[in-house]
Enzyme design. Structure first.
Site, PDB file in Angstrom:
ATOM      1  CB  ILE A 255      -0.934   0.004   1.226  1.00  0.00           C
ATOM      2  CG1 ILE A 255      -1.908  -1.182   1.178  1.00  0.00           C
ATOM      3  CG2 ILE A 255      -1.705   1.318   1.304  1.00  0.00           C
ATOM      4  CD1 ILE A 255      -2.918  -1.110   0.069  1.00  0.00           C
TER       5      ILE A 255
ATOM      6  CD  GLU B  64      12.377 -17.912   4.397  1.00  0.00           C
ATOM      7  OE1 GLU B  64      12.797 -16.899   5.000  1.00  0.00           O
ATOM      8  OE2 GLU B  64      11.770 -18.839   4.953  1.00  0.00           O
TER       9      GLU B  64
ATOM     10  CE  LYS C  54      15.633   7.498  21.220  1.00  0.00           C
ATOM     11  NZ  LYS C  54      14.763   7.076  22.359  1.00  0.00           N
TER      12      LYS C  54
ATOM     13  CG  ASP D 249      -2.716   1.806  12.215  1.00  0.00           C
ATOM     14  OD1 ASP D 249      -1.774   1.580  11.448  1.00  0.00           O
ATOM     15  OD2 ASP D 249      -2.904   1.174  13.278  1.00  0.00           O
TER      16      ASP D 249
ATOM     17  CB  CYS E  84     -15.109 -17.503 -11.765  1.00  0.00           C
ATOM     18  SG  CYS E  84     -13.967 -18.749 -12.423  1.00  0.00           S
TER      19      CYS E  84
ATOM     20  CD  GLN F  33     -17.701 -22.975 -13.701  1.00  0.00           C
ATOM     21  OE1 GLN F  33     -17.507 -23.767 -12.786  1.00  0.00           O
ATOM     22  NE2 GLN F  33     -16.732 -22.592 -14.519  1.00  0.00           N
TER      23      GLN F  33
ATOM     24  CD  GLU G  88     -14.029 -27.549 -10.380  1.00  0.00           C
ATOM     25  OE1 GLU G  88     -13.163 -27.208  -9.563  1.00  0.00           O
ATOM     26  OE2 GLU G  88     -14.781 -26.729 -10.951  1.00  0.00           O
TER      27      GLU G  88
ATOM     28  CG  HIS H  83     -12.009 -13.715 -11.922  1.00  0.00           C
ATOM     29  ND1 HIS H  83     -12.345 -14.063 -10.628  1.00  0.00           N
ATOM     30  CD2 HIS H  83     -11.765 -14.876 -12.569  1.00  0.00           C
ATOM     31  CE1 HIS H  83     -12.285 -15.377 -10.500  1.00  0.00           C
ATOM     32  NE2 HIS H  83     -11.946 -15.896 -11.672  1.00  0.00           N
TER      33      HIS H  83
ATOM     34  CD  GLU I 221     -12.804 -10.737  -9.246  1.00  0.00           C
ATOM     35  OE1 GLU I 221     -12.379 -11.853  -8.899  1.00  0.00           O
ATOM     36  OE2 GLU I 221     -13.763 -10.586 -10.027  1.00  0.00           O
TER      37      GLU I 221
END
Length: 545
Positions: free
Chosen positions: A20, A149, A223, A240, A379, A383, A403, A515, A517
């Protein structure tokens, strides 16, 4: 053109919001007229997130060119106009795979393959390739400084300062500055130790973003600047906030973009954040609210549906409505029935894989159809709507998808075994194909049916939306379903695949195989989500009457 690089790292704890913060800074730089892009480097061994559990990793964000990527790329596209591609995200697994492939081919001429220089060189090549043609590239390093990692990535970005010049690289480090209630003050020691860890790797941060639940006082920032060897004006407080779309304004108000432009010797106009101010105005001045139920199987981790949740909020912005999203486990719908669906102004069923919870989604689709509640299926959501309609309206008892039930009598949804990709190449898939990287994925053209509701909402005959699936509507059984009253509202470019369905006799019942979105943004919204939220508001008004 000289490309400048901003490397974004995180310390102390994870989940500080590096993505973000990077996206917000990119939005400001873009508003100054700069050509900006963002990359995400993930330290896990998976080749991509495509086969990772949504409840562990969150959603898989699909780019226009068909890459299955980290959800942070969704944040990037929602904050800047630049479209992400497969170049914008890569993992340790992908880097190692490529290096090992070259070793097997003999490309290294018998050399001993090592992390330095072979892995780090491969990482640097990817960064430079992804930044081509841009003024500024922000590169987010996944994980936390100190993780084993992340070390190859951190070593690679350290070397970048040598390769492209220190004047073209900037290191931005996010740290936690916790507030201790017992002491009544924020504590800077975790930040100091995090920077010390970064220095041990050979990286001196140029900018520190101090994450806290409150504004970090000026004396504490001074500081931090002293002990971390960073200019005071480059120690930024990021508290926040109740809306992530406030963050560009917060960063700009502290002069971060000015500092960076001077650091890179970039001459560009002041940032105009009027579009973001408009988003915040719409968000803080709603004319009402609606409750939308999202029936899913990964609801324990909302990040599994991050783009859907954000797109619903964007739909709310376009209608000046606050959208309250109620996450409902589809298995609970199976066991508790319709009581889970009452008090909703609309129902949305998102994508998913596997049979668990599917019958709960079928029940929810039926409830929406029979009670004239606005319905949006995405999606798998399309179905199950098709399965429900086939079973209960078209007379196809126990209609299903192959499926879930491979030998069902009415397989209204079946595996795609062949289609053409965006370049015209034939793609073949079978039940034996690998799970990873074998789906119909990425941007695909869709032709909208004249007179359909979706044609009216989009306002154009042809659209491009992003897909991620293996199963499609079975055309062999489609005529019987259409005869029962279902309308195909959109088809693929070759007219072979059903992309959108509607119920003409329902106030608002739309389901799509793609999709939507993934292409919704707070500034522009998306036609389907804007229409869906409006329909929820209209339904609420009808109920009041």
């Amino acid at each position: 053109m000289t490309t400048n690089y901003i490397f974004v790292t995180g310390g102390v704890v994870s989940s500080l919001g590096k993505g973000i913060a990077a996206a917000s800074l990119a939005a400001i730089l873009e508003a100054r007229g700069l050509n900006v892009t963002i990359m995400k480097l993930d330290p896990y061994i998976n080749v991509d997130p495509g086969t990772m559990s949504p409840t562990q990793h969150g959603e898989v964000f699909v780019t226009e060119d068909g890459a299955e990527t980290d959800l942070d790329l969704g944040h990037y596209e929602r904050f800047i106009r630049t479209k992400m591609t497969r170049r914008n995200n890569f993992t340790t697994g992908r880097i190692y795979s490529e290096v090992l492939r070259k070793e097997r081919r003999g490309d290294y001429l018998g050399a001993t393959i090592q992390v330095i220089p072979h892995i780090t060189n491969a990482i640097k090549e990817r960064i430079i390739e992804g930044g081509e043609g841009h003024d500024v590239v922000l590169v987010e390093i996944g994980g936390t400084v100190g993780d084993i990692e992340s070390l190859p990535f951190l070593e690679a970005i350290r070397q970048m300062a040598v390769d492209v010049g220190r004047e073209h690289t900037l290191y931005m480090h996010l740290t936690l500055v916790p507030y201790l209630a017992a002491a009544g003050e924020v504590k800077t020691k975790p930040t100091q130790h995090s920077v010390k860890e970064l220095l041990s790797i050979g990286i001196q941060p140029d900018v520190l973003i101090c994450r806290s639940d409150r504004a970090v006082p000026a004396n504490e920032r001074a500081k931090i600047a002293l002990f971390c060897n960073v200019p005071e004006k480059a120690v930024i407080s990021l508290k926040d906030v109740d809306s992530i779309y406030k963050i560009p304004g917060l960063l700009k108000s502290q002069g971060l973009d000015d500092y960076i432009c001077k650091r890179f010797s970039l001459t560009c106009p002041e940032a105009n954040l009027a579009e973001w101010e408009q988003v915040l105005y719409e968000e803080s001045n709603p004319g009402g609210e609606v409750t939308i139920g999202m029936i899913g199987k990964y609801v324990e981790l909302p990040d599994a549906y991050k783009s859907v949740i954000e797109a619903l909020k964007h739909g709310g912005l376009k209608n000046r409505l606050t959208v309250n999203i109620k996450l409902i486990d589809s298995q609970d719908v199976e066991t508790r029935g319709e009581e889970m669906l009452k008090e909703l102004d609309a129902i949305l069923i998102p994508g998913g894989f596997g049979y668990r919870g599917v019958e709960g989604k079928v029940l929810a689709a039926r409830y929406a159809r029979e009670h004239n509640i606005p319905y949006l299926g995405i999606c798998l959501g399309m179905q199950v709507a098709l399965m429900e309609f086939a079973r209960n309206v078209a007379g196809m008892e126990n209609a299903n998808s192959t499926e879930f039930v491979p030998d069902c009598k009415y397989p209204v949804v079946a595996l795609i075994t062949e289609w053409r990709d965006e370049d015209g190449n034939v793609e073949i898939r079978t039940e034996e194909s690998d799970l990873g990287g074998t789906m119909r994925v990425g941007g695909q053209q869709c032709h909208l049916t004249e007179g359909s509701l979706v044609r009216q909402m989009y306002g154009e005959p042809t659209i491009v939306e992003r897909h991620r699936h293996r199963y499609e509507v079975n055309n062999m059984l489609l005529k019987q379903i259409e005869a029962a009253g279902l309308r195909v509202a959109g088809r693929s470019a070759d007219n072979k695949l059903v992309e959108i369905i509607e119920l003409p006799d329902h106030p608002w019942f739309v389901a799509c195989q793609f999709h939507p979105e993934f292409t919704s943004t707070p500034r522009d919204g998306h036609p389907l989500f804007a229409g869906f939220v409006k329909a929820a508001g209209d339904y609420q008004k009808r109920q009041v009457k």
